[in-house]
Each structure stands twice: as structure tokens, then as C-alpha cells.
Motif scaffolding. Structure first.
Motif, PDB file in Angstrom:
ATOM      1  N   ARG A 156       8.489   1.984  -3.658  1.00 12.84           N
ATOM      2  CA  ARG A 156       9.390   2.755  -4.733  1.00 12.84           C
ATOM      3  C   ARG A 156       8.270   3.514  -5.300  1.00 12.84           C
ATOM      4  O   ARG A 156       7.354   2.946  -5.879  1.00 12.84           O
ATOM      5  N   CYS A 157       8.719   4.494  -5.569  1.00  9.23           N
ATOM      6  CA  CYS A 157       7.764   5.665  -6.569  1.00  9.23           C
ATOM      7  C   CYS A 157       8.044   5.399  -7.848  1.00  9.23           C
ATOM      8  O   CYS A 157       9.436   5.668  -8.390  1.00  9.23           O
ATOM      9  N   SER A 166      10.456   4.725   0.283  1.00  5.18           N
ATOM     10  CA  SER A 166       9.760   5.199   1.506  1.00  5.18           C
ATOM     11  C   SER A 166       9.253   4.159   2.181  1.00  5.18           C
ATOM     12  O   SER A 166       8.740   3.003   1.573  1.00  5.18           O
ATOM     13  N   CYS A 224       2.796   9.169  -2.931  1.00  3.16           N
ATOM     14  CA  CYS A 224       3.951   8.728  -2.532  1.00  3.16           C
ATOM     15  C   CYS A 224       4.631  10.183  -1.625  1.00  3.16           C
ATOM     16  O   CYS A 224       4.242  11.328  -2.118  1.00  3.16           O
ATOM     17  N   GLU A 230       7.046  11.759  -1.385  1.00  2.08           N
ATOM     18  CA  GLU A 230       8.229  12.569  -2.026  1.00  2.08           C
ATOM     19  C   GLU A 230       7.487  13.632  -2.792  1.00  2.08           C
ATOM     20  O   GLU A 230       7.756  14.637  -2.884  1.00  2.08           O
ATOM     21  N   THR A 262       1.270   5.578  -7.567  1.00  2.92           N
ATOM     22  CA  THR A 262       2.749   5.685  -8.502  1.00  2.92           C
ATOM     23  C   THR A 262       3.668   4.640  -7.589  1.00  2.92           C
ATOM     24  O   THR A 262       4.943   4.551  -7.935  1.00  2.92           O
ATOM     25  N   LEU A 263       3.041   4.015  -6.364  1.00  6.16           N
ATOM     26  CA  LEU A 263       3.816   3.275  -5.701  1.00  6.16           C
ATOM     27  C   LEU A 263       3.882   1.770  -5.990  1.00  6.16           C
ATOM     28  O   LEU A 263       2.878   1.136  -6.146  1.00  6.16           O
ATOM     29  N   HIS A 319       9.027  -2.199  -3.107  1.00  6.33           N
ATOM     30  CA  HIS A 319      10.477  -2.081  -3.176  1.00  6.33           C
ATOM     31  C   HIS A 319      11.272  -3.337  -3.257  1.00  6.33           C
ATOM     32  O   HIS A 319      12.032  -3.806  -2.316  1.00  6.33           O
TER      33      HIS A 319
END
Ligand code: BV8
Length: 230
Positions: A118-119, A126, A138, A140, A146-147, A150
Motif C-alpha cells: 500500500r502506498c 498493488s 509505487c 501508481e 512510500t510502500l 498492505h
């Protein structure tokens, strides 16, 4: 007579015979790591490398060909495929992907998924690219570093609670499989339904909430779950 509306809750015990450790058994994950150090937002803020390393090691296990769905995962996927629309939901506390790989469709990972990232910058979810590192980008927003996993940490809101509560509100049968009943809100689901639904526990040994179930069967999930489904 319409077939019962079924909600099934699973925990780490259903994946034990696939070779994944549980949390609170003597050889479990919390015997080797402290929750406060690896499974809270504060832990991640304090030492992201330690937390990422903890989840990278567990995620790597999912890529081990020896780790695959067992007869219990397969039986639940069969039940899902055979049960009428709108009358089945499998809620798992597990972050492994064994239910997914067994073919379960009406499946909700309330504590997140180890195989996903999750970013922190754009919130996109993702597939996790193997290990998460400060260089991971990321897909996206392109942000690097930044990940996060999740995964729902202690103190964070579980995923899909509205859908879960809606299913619990109208279920006729609640089955808890392979969970110690130690973690909330999942451990409280049986209390929500027991006054009007049939409740069944399938677990290696009595859980903390065994006394709350109409019936409890004890033994390995790979024996109990196929027998329950067929
Ligand atoms: C939240 C992801 C609120 C990470 C996990 C009361 C109400 C609400 C919250 C709380 C509350 N009291 C305390 C809390 C806080 C806390 C909590 O419950 N703490 C506990 C320790 C007391 N809960 C939370 O923080 C939750 N969040 O409530 O948010 C909120 C509200 C508004 C706004 C914001 C927040 C979040 C909890 C999720 C934490 N994340 N996992 C990761 O995986 O690393 S929890 C972790 O425990 C796993 O997900 C795991 O699935 C889960 C439960 O463990 P089990 O699956 O049951 O595994 P365990 O080892 O314990 O048991 C295995 C069982 O299998 C055993 O019984 C064993 O006998 C059996 N078994 C073994 N082998 C077999 C077998 N059975 C069959 N066959 C076999 N072969």
C-alpha cells in the motif's frame, strides 16, 4: 427451505498444515517477535527496516513451492463454488494467499494481504514486488520508499467491516476455523450471531471462545474441514 446463509472465519490454524506458522502456538510467530516491534504503526514509524524485513521474510515464504493450499483451503473453495449467490462469505484473518490460490472467490481478507503493498503517498494497493525496500517504487504515483505492507496492524481498522457486519447480521450458520479467538474484532463475531445463528468451531484445540459455540470439533483442519463440507 433455502440453504443457510453461511459466514466462515478462518485464522492461522487453517494454514498450519501448509507449513506456515501460527501466531500463538509454542513455535508461533509471536514466540520469536514482539507485536510491539513488528506489527503496529508505531513500530513501522520507529524502525521501518525491521518491520519491512519481518514482512519480507513472511512474503518470501509464500513464493516457496512447498507452501500451497491444503485440503481445508480446497474444501472451502469447493463450498464457495457450490453455494448459492448471496448466501456465503469467507472472512479470513490470514494475510497469506492460500485461500485465493485454492480458488475461493467470496473471500475477504480483514487483516490485509501479505502479497500486496500500500502506498503511503497515494494509497494505491498493488502487488508487492518481492521485498519492500526504500528503493521500491509505487506503480501508481512513482513515489519511492512510500510502500508499506498492505497488512492491518494492531490499532488499525480491519478491512471490510461493513461487509462483514452485514453478512453476520443475516447469517444462519457461523463457522470459526483455526483461530485462537484472541484478536478483536474477529474474536467477537461469534458473540454477535450466537443468539440467532448456529455456531460451529473447528480447531486443533479449544479456543478462548469455545464455550460460546453451539458445537466445537477439535482436530487438524485438513480432517475437520473436508468432513464438514462434504
Ligand atoms: C482494531 C496482521 C479498532 C498482521 C493481525 C476490543 C475491540 C476492538 C479491538 C480490541 C479489543 N481489545 C483489544 C483490541 C485491540 C487489538 C486486539 O485485539 N488485541 C489483542 C491482542 C487483545 N485489535 C486490533 O488492534 C485490531 N484493530 O480493533 O481497530 C479501531 C477502531 C476504529 C479505528 C481504528 C481502529 C486489529 C487486529 C489485527 C492485527 N493484525 N495480523 C500480521 O499478520 O502480521 S492479527 C494476527 O492475529 C493475525 O492476523 C492472526 O490471524 C490474528 C489472530 O490469530 P490467529 O489467526 O487466531 O492465530 P493464533 O496463532 O492466535 O491461533 C491459531 C489457532 O489455530 C490456535 O487456536 C491453534 O490451536 C489452531 N491450530 C493450530 N494448528 C491447527 C489449528 N487448527 C486447526 N488445524 C491445525 N492444524
Amino acid at each position: 427451505m433455502a440453504p443457510p446463509k453461511i459466514v466462515i472465519l478462518t485464522g492461522a490454524g487453517i494454514s498450519r498444515e501448509s507449513g506456515l506458522h501460527t501466531f500463538r502456538d509454542p513455535d508461533g510467530i509471536w514466540a520469536r517477535h514482539r507485536i510491539e516491534e513488528v506489527a503496529t504503526p508505531e513500530a513501522f514509524a520507529r524502525n521501518p527496516a525491521l518491520v519491512q524485513g519481518f514482512y519480507n521474510a513472511r512474503r518470501a515464504q509464500l513464493r516457496d513451492p512447498a507452501i500451497r493450499p491444503n485440503a481445508a483451503h480446497d474444501a472451502l473453495a469447493e463450498l464457495d463454488a457450490s453455494w448459492p449467490e448471496g448466501r456465503f462469505l469467507l472472512v479470513t484473518q490470514n494475510v497469506d494467499d492460500l485461500h485465493d490460490r485454492a480458488g475461493s472467490r467470496r473471500l475477504l481478507h480483514m487483516h490485509g494481504e501479505l502479497a500486496k503493498a500500500r502506498c503511503l503517498r497515494c494509497a494505491a494497493i498493488s502487488p508487492a514486488p518481492g521485498d519492500l525496500t526504500p528503493e521500491s517504487a509505487c506503480p501508481e504515483c512513482g513515489g519511492t520508499g512510500t510502500l508499506r505492507p498492505h497488512v492491518v496492524w494492531f490499532g488499525e481498522m480491519p478491512i471490510g467491516m461493513e461487509r462483514i457486519e452485514a453478512a453476520l447480521a443475516e447469517c444462519d450458520l457461523f463457522v470459526s476455523i483455526g483461530t485462537s479467538g484472541a484478536v478483536y474484532p474477529a474474536a467477537g463475531f461469534v458473540r454477535e450471531v450466537r443468539h440467532r445463528a448456529d455456531t460451529l468451531e473447528l480447531n486443533l484445540e479449544p479456543s478462548e471462545g469455545s464455550h460460546l459455540f453451539d458445537e466445537a470439533r477439535h482436530g487438524p483442519a485438513t480432517q475437520l474441514v473436508p468432513a464438514f463440507v462434504r
